[in-house]
Design an enzyme around this catalytic site. Structure first.
Site, PDB file in Angstrom:
ATOM      1  N   GLU A  87       0.487  15.393  -3.336  1.00  0.00           N
ATOM      2  CA  GLU A  87      -0.199  14.617  -2.312  1.00  0.00           C
ATOM      3  C   GLU A  87      -1.687  14.942  -2.215  1.00  0.00           C
ATOM      4  OE1 GLU A  87       1.716  14.806   1.526  1.00  0.00           O
ATOM      5  OE2 GLU A  87       3.596  14.020   0.740  1.00  0.00           O
TER       6      GLU A  87
ATOM      7  N   GLU B  96       0.132   5.095   0.450  1.00  0.00           N
ATOM      8  CA  GLU B  96       1.063   5.035   1.596  1.00  0.00           C
ATOM      9  C   GLU B  96       0.328   4.663   2.887  1.00  0.00           C
ATOM     10  OE1 GLU B  96       3.854   8.266   1.992  1.00  0.00           O
ATOM     11  OE2 GLU B  96       4.458   7.623   4.000  1.00  0.00           O
TER      12      GLU B  96
ATOM     13  N   ASP C 147      10.006  14.721  -1.194  1.00  0.00           N
ATOM     14  CA  ASP C 147      10.164  15.778  -0.194  1.00  0.00           C
ATOM     15  C   ASP C 147      10.570  15.193   1.162  1.00  0.00           C
ATOM     16  OD1 ASP C 147       7.776  14.678   0.583  1.00  0.00           O
ATOM     17  OD2 ASP C 147       6.655  16.548   0.626  1.00  0.00           O
TER      18      ASP C 147
HETATM   19  O1  KIV Z   1       8.657  12.078  -0.392  1.00  0.00           O
HETATM   20  C1  KIV Z   1       8.737  10.850  -0.552  1.00  0.00           C
HETATM   21  O2  KIV Z   1       9.806  10.251  -0.419  1.00  0.00           O
HETATM   22  C2  KIV Z   1       7.515  10.134  -0.904  1.00  0.00           C
HETATM   23  C3  KIV Z   1       7.577   8.644  -0.941  1.00  0.00           C
HETATM   24  C4  KIV Z   1       7.606   8.106   0.419  1.00  0.00           C
HETATM   25  C5  KIV Z   1       6.489   8.073  -1.757  1.00  0.00           C
HETATM   26  O3  KIV Z   1       6.521  10.740  -1.126  1.00  0.00           O
END
Ligand code: KIV
Length: 305
Positions: free
Chosen positions: A128, A195, A57
């Site tokens: 998430e 992250e 996203d």
């Molecule tokens: O949306 C994304 O690109 C992510 C990565 C940074 C893991 O969640």
């Protein structure tokens, strides 16, 4: 896994599967993951031999120009994921559940995860946070769709976390992180993204987790790494987090290319009569000239056509 016929890529390697990712952890082989949002970048990821491609996203920021990930919706994510699917053969493809697509209910979460599988052909989805997301992840897994978790800095809830900043930097915060990761593992997530977490916290946690941990700003102790394609290639000019390493300066090359084109158009160097134009036999051109000279044609005004 999609069973649609795939294009031959010439690559001899086997498709990357979820058991294959687990096996890589056992063998101590690092998992290479990148994001992609369109067909050409998927083809490049394929050719470069990456293991996992995430339609993240982050597209909201690096492709659509928003200043957060929250505005992107399911329909936009599906359009990008379907394009990536068309360019990809061997890597595992993961669709990122956008903000608002899974929080309200398990039904919503399952329905939107199913859309990713049915309409875009992804192999798995990512969502998430721990906490309330654990239930959603469990429901999606029970519906038969593999789920990757994501803890630490979770950009969808960045404002709650005090902004885009590292997480788990106190003993208590690191313990919460550990609990979230263990909960996601216990309900069956096949891997977890860490992250923006201190390396030492990652180092302490990875050996305690059976599932592969893929890091972004979480240090070298993870089972693999992920970077946003536009960050690592130098396409995106917005905020660059500390953990990004640039491997190319593609934006500069694009700028050079477009400036060169503009100069050539303005100076008449492009198109080149020899290289970039089509010809017509002389007699056909003469016939066309007779047609143009025809008085009845001259009598037409544009709105008669
Ligand atoms: O949306 C994304 O690109 C992510 C990565 C940074 C893991 O969640």
């Amino acid at each position: 896994m999609s069973t649609a016929p795939k294009k031959a890529s010439g690559s001899q390697r086997e498709p990357v599967t979820i058991p294959g990712i687990a096996e890589m952890k056992r063998a101590g082989e690092k998992v290479v993951m990148v994001t992609a949002y369109d067909y050409p970048s998927a083809q490049i990821a394929e050719e470069a031999g990456v293991d996992v491609v995430l339609v993240g996203d982050t597209a909201a920021m690096v492709v659509l120009g928003y200043d957060a990930t929250t505005p992107v919706g399911m329909d936009e994510m599906l359009m990008m994921a379907a394009a990536v699917r068309r360019g990809l053969e061997k890597p595992l493809l993961i669709g990122d559940m956008p903000f608002g697509s899974y929080e309200v209910s398990n039904e919503d979460a399952i329905r939107n995860a199913q859309r990713f599988v049915k309409e875009a052909g992804v192999d798995a989805v990512k969502l998430e946070r721990g906490g309330p997301s654990v239930d959603r992840a469990r429901a999606i897994i029970r519906a038969g769709i593999p789920v990757m978790g994501h803890v630490g800095l979770t950009p969808q809830t960045a404002s709650q976390l005090g902004g885009f900043k590292a997480q788990g930097r106190t003993g208590e915060a690191a313990a919460t992180l550990a609990e979230e990761a263990l909960a996601l593992q216990s309900i069956g997530c096949f891997a977890i993204v860490f992250e923006a977490i201190p390396s030492a916290v990652t180092e302490a946690l990875v050996p305690r987790l059976e599932v592969p941990v893929i890091g972004i700003g979480a240090g070298p102790a993870t089972d693999g790494q992920v970077l946003v394609l536009h960050d690592l290639l130098g396409v995106y000019e917005g905020h660059r987090p500390k953990f990004v390493k640039r491997y190319a300066e593609v934006r500069k090359e694009m700028l050079k290319g477009i400036r060169g084109y503009a100069d050539d158009v303005r100076s008449g160097r492009f198109p080149d009569e020899e290289k970039h134009t089509y010809s017509i036999p002389q007699e056909e051109l003469e016939e066309f000239a007779r047609y143009l000279d025809d008085e009845s044609l001259a009598a037409h005004t544009p709105w008669d056509w």
